[in-house]
Design an enzyme around this catalytic site. Structure first.
Site, PDB file in Angstrom:
ATOM      1  N   TYR A  44       0.833  -1.198   0.000  1.00 13.87           N
ATOM      2  CA  TYR A  44       0.000   0.000   0.000  1.00 13.87           C
ATOM      3  C   TYR A  44       0.871   1.253   0.000  1.00 13.87           C
ATOM      4  O   TYR A  44       1.399   1.671   1.037  1.00 13.87           O
ATOM      5  CB  TYR A  44      -0.940   0.008   1.209  1.00 13.87           C
ATOM      6  CG  TYR A  44      -1.879  -1.175   1.274  1.00 13.87           C
ATOM      7  CD1 TYR A  44      -2.138  -1.969   0.156  1.00 13.87           C
ATOM      8  CD2 TYR A  44      -2.529  -1.499   2.456  1.00 13.87           C
ATOM      9  CE1 TYR A  44      -3.004  -3.048   0.219  1.00 13.87           C
ATOM     10  CE2 TYR A  44      -3.414  -2.577   2.525  1.00 13.87           C
ATOM     11  CZ  TYR A  44      -3.633  -3.344   1.406  1.00 13.87           C
ATOM     12  OH  TYR A  44      -4.496  -4.415   1.478  1.00 13.87           O
TER      13      TYR A  44
ATOM     14  N   PRO B 210     -15.982  -4.618   2.765  1.00 17.76           N
ATOM     15  CA  PRO B 210     -17.348  -4.973   3.151  1.00 17.76           C
ATOM     16  C   PRO B 210     -18.371  -3.896   2.785  1.00 17.76           C
ATOM     17  O   PRO B 210     -19.577  -4.149   2.831  1.00 17.76           O
ATOM     18  CB  PRO B 210     -17.252  -5.148   4.671  1.00 17.76           C
ATOM     19  CG  PRO B 210     -16.152  -4.216   5.066  1.00 17.76           C
ATOM     20  CD  PRO B 210     -15.145  -4.309   3.947  1.00 17.76           C
ATOM     21  N   LEU B 211     -17.879  -2.700   2.418  1.00 15.56           N
ATOM     22  CA  LEU B 211     -18.767  -1.611   1.994  1.00 15.56           C
ATOM     23  C   LEU B 211     -18.694  -1.397   0.487  1.00 15.56           C
ATOM     24  O   LEU B 211     -19.021  -0.327  -0.013  1.00 15.56           O
ATOM     25  CB  LEU B 211     -18.414  -0.324   2.744  1.00 15.56           C
ATOM     26  CG  LEU B 211     -18.548  -0.423   4.269  1.00 15.56           C
ATOM     27  CD1 LEU B 211     -18.172   0.892   4.935  1.00 15.56           C
ATOM     28  CD2 LEU B 211     -19.961  -0.842   4.667  1.00 15.56           C
TER      29      LEU B 211
ATOM     30  N   ARG C  77     -16.390  -1.020  -1.740  1.00 20.12           N
ATOM     31  CA  ARG C  77     -15.488   0.016  -2.267  1.00 20.12           C
ATOM     32  C   ARG C  77     -16.162   1.384  -2.388  1.00 20.12           C
ATOM     33  O   ARG C  77     -15.943   2.125  -3.339  1.00 20.12           O
ATOM     34  CB  ARG C  77     -14.898  -0.415  -3.605  1.00 20.12           C
ATOM     35  CG  ARG C  77     -14.288  -1.816  -3.571  1.00 20.12           C
ATOM     36  CD  ARG C  77     -13.532  -2.130  -4.844  1.00 20.12           C
ATOM     37  NE  ARG C  77     -13.230  -3.544  -4.936  1.00 20.12           N
ATOM     38  CZ  ARG C  77     -12.256  -4.191  -4.279  1.00 20.12           C
ATOM     39  NH1 ARG C  77     -11.486  -3.513  -3.460  1.00 20.12           N
ATOM     40  NH2 ARG C  77     -12.062  -5.490  -4.432  1.00 20.12           N
ATOM     41  N   GLY C  78     -17.002   1.696  -1.393  1.00 14.55           N
ATOM     42  CA  GLY C  78     -17.642   3.004  -1.340  1.00 14.55           C
ATOM     43  C   GLY C  78     -19.076   3.037  -1.815  1.00 14.55           C
ATOM     44  O   GLY C  78     -19.754   4.061  -1.660  1.00 14.55           O
TER      45      GLY C  78
ATOM     46  N   PHE D 199     -21.598   1.417  -0.558  1.00 17.70           N
ATOM     47  CA  PHE D 199     -22.505   1.406   0.580  1.00 17.70           C
ATOM     48  C   PHE D 199     -22.234   2.567   1.531  1.00 17.70           C
ATOM     49  O   PHE D 199     -22.215   2.409   2.742  1.00 17.70           O
ATOM     50  CB  PHE D 199     -22.420   0.069   1.328  1.00 17.70           C
ATOM     51  CG  PHE D 199     -23.032  -1.080   0.577  1.00 17.70           C
ATOM     52  CD1 PHE D 199     -24.381  -1.092   0.272  1.00 17.70           C
ATOM     53  CD2 PHE D 199     -22.256  -2.143   0.159  1.00 17.70           C
ATOM     54  CE1 PHE D 199     -24.947  -2.156  -0.420  1.00 17.70           C
ATOM     55  CE2 PHE D 199     -22.809  -3.210  -0.533  1.00 17.70           C
ATOM     56  CZ  PHE D 199     -24.165  -3.211  -0.830  1.00 17.70           C
TER      57      PHE D 199
END
Length: 329
Positions: free
Chosen positions: A58, A203-204, A206-207, A209
């Site tokens: 990263y 879990p969202l 990638r934005g 949600f």
């Protein structure tokens, strides 16, 4: 109220039931700066989110360095997971040899200002090396005090079983959310059977949600999602319409969309510890009601109607991004 805890593998520490994914600190999803990342870490620390996930990949160490700086300045007590095994230059490949993993782990520890990390993942499996041999390498690192436990990322159930037969695998990290359901076809159950924590990343979605779904036209030119099939037309518009229905449902319940999506993941099993990612404290605040949500049977039925398994249009990765991911169904 403090966040409830979940165990990081059958022999691991208790950590916050929601962790923090730190990929965004490297600018994968748009421009950022270290000051903003530090503010995000402070917000996570204050909220009791004490399981932080990063990687040497990263930002080529940038994410680890930000975390290391924060830990040095504040003395915060957190459980840190990092990863190794992906080589980007001169071309993308995977290297799980002992020499490579050891060198990368040593550099990660330096950046993190740590003598060890609690969890070290093989970021992608190197198919040229038997997974049993890779685990033997990781056990050397453990015996030397460099790591407490090992994990695997984007692997098949068969790989987990083979690895676990050599030494217990603390955690498996694969993508899992309302719009990515593949782990339900054997991986989550295998983790349950072996006492391995399952760590859903993204879990969202990638934005998607969030209170407003991320839009392609607002993405930075270097945004990693720009080439993802789910974010290109006509798939994006279809996916957004589906998710807008879920967003309305969450609003009717008094939940943020992010909290509703995380509550669904948490409801899938007590060994699931999702690690949503963000680069801002503001977005992090949208998650914090998730552990207060207790889904009813009626909630589960309505969510399944709005977002049935397989609803998402388009693959989660482009063909190039899919390299190294183990396919098993």
């Amino acid at each position: 109220m403090p966040l409830p805890k979940r165990q990081l593998g059958s022999h691991g520490p208790m950590v916050s039931s929601i962790g923090l994914g730190c990929m965004s600190f490297a600018g994968f999803f748009g421009a950022t700066d270290d000051e903003t990342s530090m503010e995000c870490l402070a917000a996570a620390d204050a909220a009791g989110i004490d399981f932080w996930d990063t990687s040497n990949l990263y930002g080529f160490g940038r994410s680890e360095s930000v975390i290391g700086t924060y830990l040095k300045q504040t003395g915060a007590k957190v459980t840190v997971a990092t990863k190794g095994g992906i080589v980007v230059k001169p071309e993308r490949r995977f290297d799980n040899t002992e020499d490579h993993l050891r060198a990368e782990l040593e550099k990660s520890l330096t950046r993190l200002n740590r003598d060890k990390v609690e969890l070290y993942y093989i970021h992608r499996r190197d198919q040229s090396i038997a997974i049993e041999d890779v685990v033997e390498t990781l056990m050397k690192f453990k015996s030397e005090g460099m790591i407490d436990a090992y994990g695997l990322s984007e692997v098949a159930p068969s790989t987990l079983r083979r690895a676990h037969a050599v030494a217990p695998c603390a955690a498996v990290q694969n993508e899992y959310s309302l719009w990515t359901r593949l782990p339900e076809l054997g991986l989550i159950d295998t983790c349950t059977a072996l006492g391995t924590a399952f760590i859903p990343f993204s879990p969202l979605a990638r934005g998607m949600f969030g209170e407003t779904s991320v839009a392609p036209e607002t993405m930075d030119q270097n945004d990693w999602r720009a080439v993802s099939p789910r974010f290109t037309e006509p798939n994006y518009s279809y996916n957004r319409r589906q998710i807008d229905g879920f967003r309305s449902f969450c609003q009717s319940k008094g939940w943020t969309t992010a909290a509703g999506a995380l509550a669904w993941v948490l409801d899938r099993g007590y060994h699931l510890i999702p690690i949503p990612g963000t680069r801002t404290a503001a977005h992090l605040s949208e998650w914090l009601g998730a552990t207060d949500i207790h889904l009813t049977d009626a909630d589960r039925t309505e969510i399944a109607r709005l977002l049935p398994a397989g609803f998402a249009a388009g693959d989660r990765y482009s063909d190039a991004q899919m390299r190294g991911v183990e396919r098993y169904c």
